[in-house]
Design an enzyme around this catalytic site. Structure first.
Site, short mmCIF file in Angstrom:
data_model
loop_
_atom_site.label_atom_id
_atom_site.label_comp_id
_atom_site.label_asym_id
_atom_site.label_seq_id
_atom_site.Cartn_x
_atom_site.Cartn_y
_atom_site.Cartn_z
N SER A 1 19.72 4.37 -63.75
CA SER A 1 20.55 3.55 -62.66
C SER A 1 20.54 2.22 -63.58
O SER A 1 19.51 1.23 -63.50
CB SER A 1 19.19 3.10 -61.67
OG SER A 1 19.62 2.35 -60.94
N PHE B 1 17.67 0.69 -55.53
CA PHE B 1 16.18 2.22 -55.71
C PHE B 1 15.27 1.45 -53.97
O PHE B 1 14.35 1.24 -53.65
CB PHE B 1 15.31 1.78 -56.05
CG PHE B 1 16.22 2.35 -57.59
CD1 PHE B 1 16.22 2.85 -57.28
CD2 PHE B 1 14.64 2.34 -58.60
CE1 PHE B 1 16.82 3.43 -58.91
CE2 PHE B 1 14.67 2.83 -60.10
CZ PHE B 1 16.15 3.89 -59.74
N ASN C 1 24.56 9.44 -64.80
CA ASN C 1 23.93 8.87 -63.32
C ASN C 1 25.33 7.71 -63.23
O ASN C 1 26.52 8.07 -63.92
CB ASN C 1 23.09 8.00 -63.82
CG ASN C 1 22.61 6.48 -62.45
OD1 ASN C 1 23.17 6.66 -61.37
ND2 ASN C 1 20.83 6.81 -62.73
N LYS D 1 17.53 12.42 -66.33
CA LYS D 1 18.72 11.82 -66.01
C LYS D 1 19.20 10.34 -66.40
O LYS D 1 18.81 9.53 -66.98
CB LYS D 1 18.91 10.84 -64.08
CG LYS D 1 20.00 10.87 -63.90
CD LYS D 1 20.26 10.93 -61.75
CE LYS D 1 21.44 10.78 -61.79
NZ LYS D 1 21.96 10.52 -60.11
N ASN E 1 20.90 -0.26 -61.78
CA ASN E 1 20.78 -1.85 -61.07
C ASN E 1 19.17 -1.68 -60.58
O ASN E 1 19.13 -2.99 -59.58
CB ASN E 1 21.03 -0.89 -58.90
CG ASN E 1 22.85 -0.27 -59.22
OD1 ASN E 1 23.83 -1.39 -59.54
ND2 ASN E 1 23.24 0.41 -58.59
N THR E 2 18.26 -1.50 -61.19
CA THR E 2 17.12 -2.03 -61.70
C THR E 2 16.96 -2.96 -62.88
O THR E 2 17.34 -1.56 -63.53
CB THR E 2 15.81 -0.94 -61.24
OG1 THR E 2 16.23 -0.16 -60.15
CG2 THR E 2 15.02 -1.44 -61.52
N ASN F 1 28.31 0.82 -56.25
CA ASN F 1 27.20 0.52 -55.65
C ASN F 1 26.07 -0.28 -56.25
O ASN F 1 26.11 -0.37 -57.46
CB ASN F 1 26.13 1.51 -54.88
CG ASN F 1 25.17 2.17 -56.36
OD1 ASN F 1 23.68 1.37 -56.45
ND2 ASN F 1 24.98 3.58 -56.89
#
Length: 357
Positions: A178, A115, A246, A214, A180-181, A111
């Site tokens: 994460s 967010f 994560n 996390k 993805n940011t 993925n």
């Protein structure tokens, strides 16, 4: 029954199926019970962690229900705790679609959602409505910064999000891991985390909330050890825990057609590394911080391995997509059998048993 539904869902794109399921569970939470018997947790699996009573160790990881639209359904599936989010202070659409991919042969997902969520205020309003319905269960809320916020102002975003959602949480998770940011993982440093914990302490203490940090599985082992030791020796350790881990940007050998997509990889291919991080963190924490193990848990044996490696609790996400709601009860029953097989009276006795000094 779930196998028939899964065959239909897997004909849709991964994100469309995700949205369809969330909408269905939001409108009809009882539907969750159609696919699995009610979970009855044996006393051997009960424990108290950071002051919260968990009926058993199996919880829902953040990411599946970012906006908290299906919370009653998750409890109906038998999870002992549910973590929603990641929630940012302001709404954001996330990354362009497509951004969620199934690797069916690998029992994995990739993925790069970014967010995507309605923002802390909207989520807080929904949680207030759920509370009024008398829905009970341990609820964690995972918070992060908005993509447009520069890292030097990141602490302000965490404060803003926390202020909105804290009244409705049983615990908070700080997401600095994460992939993805852009730049978010740069916040995984001892100095930033300690400064952030100091900044949010007035709000946290007002609501008596445990906090979980996390971590990414892609951190070097020695960096994990330094971060864990810094947190374990901090003034905040009495109400602090770790979530390991994560998703990963690493790519072990994969078979799925979407194996070359960018984003965070979850599911079976993450299992070994996430358990290794649990073990590293457990050794560094020396029982000063509890751990939630997350990554690649599909069977009771997978969960048990994380527990024996130092995790008090275990979260799942990808297994729910591939196995369906019945997986929660399977994990609970299987853990009870494994504890009995090895002569443990309760799950707490097994936590970290395989970790050497």
């Amino acid at each position: 029954m779930y196998s028939a539904v899964r065959s239909i869902l897997f004909r849709m794109s991964a994100e469309r199926a995700h949205e369809w399921i969330l909408a269905a569970l939001s409108r009809a939470p009882a539907a969750a019970g159609w696919f699995a018997p009610r979970v009855r947790a044996p006393e051997s699996l009960a424990q108290t962690v950071l002051g919260l009573p968990f009926a058993h160790p199996i919880g829902l990881a953040a990411g599946l229900d970012k906006n908290g639209v299906a919370i009653p359904a998750w409890y109906r599936m038998g999870f002992s705790f549910v973590e929603i989010g990641t929630v940012t202070p302001r709404p954001q659409p996330g990354n362009p679609k497509p951004r969620l991919f199934r690797l069916i042969e690998d029992e994995a997902l990739i993925n790069r959602m970014g967010f995507n969520n309605e923002g802390a205020r909207a989520v807080a309003r929904r949680l207030e409505q759920i509370r009024q319905l008398g829905i009970h269960g341990i609820l964690g809320i995972n918070i992060g910064k908005n993509k447009a916020t520069p890292n030097e102002l990141a602490h302000e975003d965490y404060l803003l999000a926390l202020e909105q959602v804290a009244p409705f949480a049983d615990y908070l998770t700080i997401n600095v891991s994460s992939p993805n940011t852009p730049g978010l993982r740069d916040l995984q440093s001892e100095s930033f985390m300690l400064d952030l914990l100091k900044a949010i302490e007035p709000i946290r203490s007002r609501h008596s909330l445990p906090l979980w940090i996390k971590l990414a599985p892609d951190l070097p082992n020695d960096e994990i050890e330094r971060i864990v030791d810094a947190l374990a020796t901090s003034p905040f350790r009495a109400h602090l825990g770790l979530i390991c881990t994560n998703t990963t940007i690493e790519r072990p050998p994969l078979s799925g057609r979407y194996r070359d997509e960018t984003g965070g990889l979850s599911g079976r291919p993450l299992a070994a590394r996430s358990t290794e991080v649990v073990r590293i963190a457990s050794r560094a924490a020396q029982k000063r911080l509890p751990i939630i193990g997350s990554g690649g848990v599909f069977t009771a044996e997978d969960a048990y391995e994380k527990i024996r490696s130092g995790a008090s609790l275990v979260q799942i996400y990808t297994a729910l997509i591939y196995r369906g709601p019945a997986v929660v009860g399977e994990l609970v029953r299987g853990l009870d059998e494994l504890l009995a097989r090895d002569g443990f009276a309760n799950v707490g006795e097994a936590v970290g048993i395989d970790v050497k000094g």
